[in-house]
Design a protein around this motif. Sequence first.
Motif, short mmCIF file in Angstrom:
data_model
loop_
_atom_site.label_atom_id
_atom_site.label_comp_id
_atom_site.label_asym_id
_atom_site.label_seq_id
_atom_site.Cartn_x
_atom_site.Cartn_y
_atom_site.Cartn_z
N MET A 45 29.72 62.58 91.14
CA MET A 45 30.13 63.35 92.29
C MET A 45 31.53 63.86 92.03
SD MET A 45 31.01 60.49 95.25
CE MET A 45 29.41 59.74 95.07
N PRO A 46 31.90 64.95 92.68
CA PRO A 46 33.26 65.47 92.50
C PRO A 46 34.31 64.42 92.90
CG PRO A 46 31.90 67.01 93.72
CD PRO A 46 31.12 65.75 93.60
N ARG A 47 35.41 64.41 92.16
CA ARG A 47 36.45 63.41 92.41
C ARG A 47 36.98 63.50 93.84
NH1 ARG A 47 41.43 63.64 88.67
NH2 ARG A 47 42.32 64.83 90.37
N SER A 48 37.08 64.70 94.39
CA SER A 48 37.60 64.83 95.76
C SER A 48 36.69 64.14 96.77
CB SER A 48 37.79 66.31 96.13
OG SER A 48 36.55 66.98 96.09
N LEU A 49 35.37 64.24 96.59
CA LEU A 49 34.43 63.56 97.47
C LEU A 49 34.53 62.04 97.28
CD1 LEU A 49 32.17 63.50 99.53
CD2 LEU A 49 30.55 63.91 97.66
N ALA A 50 34.66 61.61 96.04
CA ALA A 50 34.81 60.18 95.77
C ALA A 50 36.07 59.63 96.42
CB ALA A 50 34.83 59.93 94.26
N GLU A 51 37.17 60.38 96.35
CA GLU A 51 38.42 59.94 96.97
C GLU A 51 38.27 59.87 98.49
OE1 GLU A 51 41.17 62.78 95.35
OE2 GLU A 51 41.46 61.60 93.52
N SER A 52 37.54 60.81 99.08
CA SER A 52 37.29 60.78 100.53
C SER A 52 36.48 59.55 100.91
CB SER A 52 36.55 62.04 100.98
OG SER A 52 37.34 63.17 100.80
N ALA A 53 35.50 59.22 100.09
CA ALA A 53 34.67 58.04 100.37
C ALA A 53 35.49 56.76 100.29
CB ALA A 53 33.50 57.99 99.39
N LEU A 79 33.03 51.96 98.97
CA LEU A 79 33.05 50.58 98.47
C LEU A 79 32.41 50.53 97.08
CD1 LEU A 79 33.40 47.51 98.73
CD2 LEU A 79 31.20 47.48 99.94
N ALA A 80 31.26 51.17 96.91
CA ALA A 80 30.58 51.19 95.61
C ALA A 80 31.46 51.84 94.54
CB ALA A 80 29.25 51.92 95.72
N ILE A 81 32.13 52.92 94.90
CA ILE A 81 33.01 53.60 93.95
C ILE A 81 34.16 52.67 93.56
CG2 ILE A 81 34.68 55.48 93.69
CD1 ILE A 81 32.74 57.12 95.52
N GLY A 82 34.75 52.01 94.56
CA GLY A 82 35.85 51.10 94.28
C GLY A 82 35.45 49.93 93.39
N GLU A 83 34.22 49.47 93.53
CA GLU A 83 33.75 48.33 92.74
C GLU A 83 33.27 48.71 91.35
OE1 GLU A 83 30.77 46.51 95.19
OE2 GLU A 83 32.25 45.26 96.21
N ARG A 84 32.55 49.84 91.22
CA ARG A 84 31.94 50.12 89.92
C ARG A 84 31.97 51.59 89.51
NH1 ARG A 84 28.08 48.85 93.73
NH2 ARG A 84 26.49 50.43 94.04
N GLY A 85 32.74 52.41 90.22
CA GLY A 85 32.83 53.83 89.86
C GLY A 85 33.65 54.03 88.60
N MET A 86 33.28 55.05 87.83
CA MET A 86 34.00 55.38 86.60
C MET A 86 34.30 56.87 86.59
SD MET A 86 31.90 53.14 83.80
CE MET A 86 30.40 54.06 84.12
N ARG A 87 35.51 57.21 86.20
CA ARG A 87 35.88 58.63 86.08
C ARG A 87 35.22 59.23 84.86
NH1 ARG A 87 42.08 59.98 87.55
NH2 ARG A 87 41.71 60.05 89.79
N ASP A 125 26.52 54.27 90.29
CA ASP A 125 25.11 54.08 90.62
C ASP A 125 24.98 53.88 92.13
OD1 ASP A 125 24.09 54.25 88.05
OD2 ASP A 125 24.44 52.13 87.66
N LEU A 126 24.10 54.68 92.76
CA LEU A 126 23.83 54.59 94.19
C LEU A 126 22.34 54.50 94.41
CD1 LEU A 126 26.16 57.46 95.44
CD2 LEU A 126 26.67 55.02 95.47
N ASP A 127 21.94 53.88 95.52
CA ASP A 127 20.52 53.91 95.86
C ASP A 127 20.19 55.26 96.47
OD1 ASP A 127 20.79 53.89 98.73
OD2 ASP A 127 21.04 51.73 98.68
N VAL A 128 18.91 55.53 96.65
CA VAL A 128 18.47 56.84 97.09
C VAL A 128 19.04 57.25 98.45
CG1 VAL A 128 16.29 56.08 98.14
CG2 VAL A 128 16.46 58.37 97.20
N VAL A 129 19.19 56.32 99.36
CA VAL A 129 19.76 56.63 100.68
C VAL A 129 21.22 57.04 100.54
CG1 VAL A 129 20.34 55.68 102.94
CG2 VAL A 129 18.15 55.13 101.89
N GLN A 130 21.95 56.34 99.69
CA GLN A 130 23.36 56.70 99.49
C GLN A 130 23.49 58.05 98.79
OE1 GLN A 130 24.51 53.01 97.54
NE2 GLN A 130 25.82 52.53 99.29
N VAL A 131 22.58 58.38 97.91
CA VAL A 131 22.62 59.68 97.24
C VAL A 131 22.43 60.78 98.29
CG1 VAL A 131 21.40 61.21 95.64
CG2 VAL A 131 21.87 58.84 95.00
N ALA A 132 21.49 60.61 99.19
CA ALA A 132 21.26 61.60 100.25
C ALA A 132 22.51 61.75 101.12
CB ALA A 132 20.06 61.21 101.10
N THR A 133 23.15 60.63 101.44
CA THR A 133 24.37 60.67 102.24
C THR A 133 25.48 61.41 101.50
OG1 THR A 133 23.78 58.61 103.32
CG2 THR A 133 26.10 59.25 103.41
#
Length: 73
Positions: free
Chosen positions: A1-9, A43-51, A59-67
């Motif tokens: 996902m774009p870094r700006s969206l990840a930072e917002s999350a 939370l998922a990004i903070g725990e296991r996200g990589m730039r 890695d996200l589940d299908v519901v989180q991908v839709a969100t």
Amino acid sequence: MPRSLAESAVAAWNREEPGGIGEESREEYELRDDAAELALIGLAIGERGMRDGEDVVVDLDVVQVATALRAAR
């Protein structure tokens, strides 16, 4: 996902909300529900996200991908 969206999350996850929830309309409820999903993605990004360049990979589940897709709009 774009870094700006990840930072917002991540910011949504780290946000503190004092006080309780009062009466709310259906639209307000849906908005709050979307914000909660975005915070869980943070939370998922903070725990296991990589730039990866200008993006963040997590890695996200299908519901989180839709969100995430709804939040990106």
